[in-house]
Design an enzyme around this catalytic site. Structure first.
Site, short mmCIF file in Angstrom:
data_model
loop_
_atom_site.label_atom_id
_atom_site.label_comp_id
_atom_site.label_asym_id
_atom_site.label_seq_id
_atom_site.Cartn_x
_atom_site.Cartn_y
_atom_site.Cartn_z
N ARG A 1 -5.78 -1.50 5.53
CA ARG A 1 -4.64 -1.22 4.64
C ARG A 1 -5.14 -0.88 3.23
O ARG A 1 -5.15 0.29 2.83
CB ARG A 1 -3.70 -2.45 4.64
CG ARG A 1 -2.33 -2.20 4.05
CD ARG A 1 -2.27 -2.25 2.54
NE ARG A 1 -2.77 -3.50 1.96
CZ ARG A 1 -2.99 -3.66 0.66
NH1 ARG A 1 -2.78 -2.67 -0.18
NH2 ARG A 1 -3.48 -4.80 0.18
N HIS B 1 -10.83 -6.97 -6.47
CA HIS B 1 -11.44 -5.63 -6.45
C HIS B 1 -12.74 -5.72 -7.25
O HIS B 1 -12.85 -6.50 -8.20
CB HIS B 1 -10.46 -4.60 -7.01
CG HIS B 1 -9.36 -4.29 -6.03
ND1 HIS B 1 -9.40 -3.19 -5.20
CD2 HIS B 1 -8.23 -4.97 -5.70
CE1 HIS B 1 -8.32 -3.20 -4.42
NE2 HIS B 1 -7.59 -4.27 -4.69
N CYS C 1 -5.87 0.81 -5.18
CA CYS C 1 -4.44 1.10 -5.14
C CYS C 1 -4.22 2.47 -5.79
O CYS C 1 -4.69 2.70 -6.90
CB CYS C 1 -3.67 0.02 -5.89
SG CYS C 1 -1.92 0.39 -6.03
P1 HMG Z 1 11.58 5.24 -4.10
O1 HMG Z 1 11.32 6.70 -4.15
O2 HMG Z 1 12.12 4.58 -5.33
O3 HMG Z 1 12.46 4.85 -2.84
O4 HMG Z 1 10.20 4.54 -3.70
P2 HMG Z 1 13.98 5.05 -2.51
O5 HMG Z 1 14.52 3.73 -2.10
O6 HMG Z 1 14.67 5.81 -3.62
O7 HMG Z 1 13.89 5.99 -1.24
C1 HMG Z 1 13.34 7.28 -1.34
C2 HMG Z 1 12.92 7.76 0.06
O8 HMG Z 1 11.88 6.93 0.56
C3 HMG Z 1 14.03 7.71 1.09
O9 HMG Z 1 13.76 8.73 2.04
C4 HMG Z 1 13.81 6.37 1.76
O10 HMG Z 1 14.30 6.32 3.08
C5 HMG Z 1 12.28 6.32 1.79
P3 HMG Z 1 14.46 10.19 1.91
O11 HMG Z 1 15.92 9.90 1.96
O12 HMG Z 1 14.01 10.76 0.58
O13 HMG Z 1 13.89 10.90 3.09
N1 HMG Z 1 11.77 4.94 1.83
C6 HMG Z 1 10.91 4.49 2.74
N2 HMG Z 1 10.31 5.08 3.78
C7 HMG Z 1 9.50 4.33 4.52
N3 HMG Z 1 9.24 3.02 4.29
C8 HMG Z 1 9.84 2.39 3.25
C9 HMG Z 1 10.69 3.14 2.43
N4 HMG Z 1 11.42 2.83 1.34
C10 HMG Z 1 12.08 3.94 0.98
N5 HMG Z 1 9.59 1.09 3.04
C11 HMG Z 1 9.05 2.76 -2.58
C12 HMG Z 1 10.14 3.13 -3.56
C13 HMG Z 1 8.86 1.27 -2.64
C14 HMG Z 1 9.46 3.19 -1.20
C15 HMG Z 1 7.75 3.52 -2.98
O14 HMG Z 1 7.52 3.28 -4.33
C16 HMG Z 1 6.55 3.08 -2.19
O15 HMG Z 1 6.45 3.34 -1.00
N6 HMG Z 1 5.61 2.39 -2.83
C17 HMG Z 1 4.44 1.83 -2.14
C18 HMG Z 1 3.26 1.91 -2.98
C19 HMG Z 1 2.07 1.33 -2.26
O16 HMG Z 1 1.95 1.35 -1.05
N7 HMG Z 1 1.11 0.78 -3.05
C20 HMG Z 1 -0.07 0.20 -2.49
C21 HMG Z 1 0.16 -1.15 -1.89
S1 HMG Z 1 0.17 -2.47 -3.08
C22 HMG Z 1 -1.50 -2.73 -3.45
O17 HMG Z 1 -2.37 -2.00 -3.02
C23 HMG Z 1 -1.87 -3.94 -4.25
C24 HMG Z 1 -2.50 -5.07 -3.41
O18 HMG Z 1 -3.65 -4.63 -2.73
C25 HMG Z 1 -2.88 -6.23 -4.34
C26 HMG Z 1 -3.72 -5.75 -5.53
O19 HMG Z 1 -4.87 -5.38 -5.35
O20 HMG Z 1 -3.13 -5.71 -6.62
C27 HMG Z 1 -1.51 -5.61 -2.38
MG MG Z 2 -5.66 -4.55 -3.54
#
Ligand code: HMG
Ligand code: MG
Length: 299
Positions: A15, A208, A239
């Protein structure tokens, strides 16, 4: 020093390791990678995430990964919102990871919501997940530093962690997202969390290794009583919304350090090297871990 006899490694390579990789990694390769990690002794693992495929295209095959790889151990899937949780309900996944930044600026870049908005959305979701019998892990990003806001007050991190404990989560994964924390800061924050929350929740360190301080931070955490660490085989990771952050601390480097100290991990260095061999041709930067290369020389 009070050193534990055993440490739990949570593998986040499939992931965190892959989400930042620009080239699409074939789904079949991801599945082989996960299977090889499990064969190497990994039990707890983040398989993938149910996030927007527009935001993180690399995770768009999440459902196929789960269908192929889910087993009865702690296999996590990340979900940031209600839509992600609905996708969880369409699978047999029983271990969910939610994620929020202490820094609201980071949270807005990462999830398009303020920290407060995310917490309001997650409170009823976590309650529902717990009522349905799910294991819930909360990943706390920017626990030490934020790429947009700079140094984070440890009291803010502690407050967010405590709020998640009140919501009923089972585990906190407390992250140095950009790899800026030093061992002194790591000891202070984790000792504080350990003293306040031990017994109420599992506490895990997520480092990290941007500045090469991750192993030292883990050693500092051991002294604060922490026995769980997120690691990524090959040191892959980062990220997409945290500029300047490189990979997670490498699983093989952590395993080597701990085993040398007489701390059991249950993980085979050769097995991890074999898993890294499978994913390496698809990764656009060199494998930076020390023990991958050294283990290969003796295999
Ligand atoms: P948004 O654009 O504000 O979402 O994104 P929305 O609610 O307005 O929806 C827009 C579109 O996205 C819609 O589709 C929704 O259905 C779809 P459309 O009508 O345009 O076709 N949608 C989704 N599709 C699939 N799965 C979902 C989902 N939610 C909405 N869950 C959102 C908001 C949260 C979706 C977006 O910002 C996002 O996906 N962010 C994820 C970012 C990410 O993955 N970051 C990395 C992980 S965190 C990390 O790495 C840190 C960690 O390792 C710890 C550390 O090191 O700090 C854990
Ligand atoms: Mg991380």
């Amino acid at each position: 020093m009070n050193i534990p006899k055993e440490v739990t490694i949570i593998e986040v390579g499939p992931r965190d390791g892959l989400q930042n990789e620009k080239n699409p990694v074939p789904t079949a390769t991801k599945i082989e990678f996960i299977n090889a990690l499990k064969a190497a002794g990994i039990k707890q693992i983040e398989l993938t995430s149910f996030v927007s495929p527009k935001w993180v295209p690399q995770m768009s095959d999440a459902k196929e990964i789960i269908d192929a790889c889910l087993d009865s151990e702690r296999n996590f899937v990340l979900a940031p919102n209600r839509k992600g949780i609905e996708r969880v309900y369409d699978t047999n996944v029983k271990h969910v990871a939610v994620f929020v930044g202490v820094s609201s600026s980071f949270n807005e870049k990462n999830i398009n919501k303020t920290t407060e908005e995310s917490m309001s959305e997650l409170q009823p979701i976590i309650k529902e997940l717990k009522e349905k019998g799910y294991f819930v892990r909360a990943c706390i990003s920017t626990s030490f530093y934020c790429p947009y806001e700079g140094k984070i007050d440890p009291a803010d991190t502690e407050a967010l962690c405590s709020q998640f404990v009140e919501f009923g989560v089972d585990e906190l994964s407390v992250a140095d997202t950009v790899g800026m924390a030093n061992p002194h800061e790591s000891y202070e924050l984790f000792e504080r969390l350990h003293n306040k929350l031990e017994g109420k929740v599992l506490i895990t360190g997520h480092f990290h290794d941007t500045r090469g301080m991750a192993l030292a931070n883990i050693y500092a955490c051991l002294q604060a009583g922490i026995t769980r660490f997120d690691c990524s085989s090959g040191g892959l990771g980062g990220c997409p919304f945290a500029p300047g952050a490189t990979g997670n601390v490498a699983t093989e480097d952590v395993v080597f350090m701990l085993e040398q100290m007489g701390i059991r991990t249950g993980i085979s260095l050769e097995g991890i090297a074999e898993a890294v061999d499978l994913i390496k041709p698809h990764i656009s930067r060199p494998i930076g871990s020390k023990m991958y290369h050294l283990t290969k020389q003796t295999m």
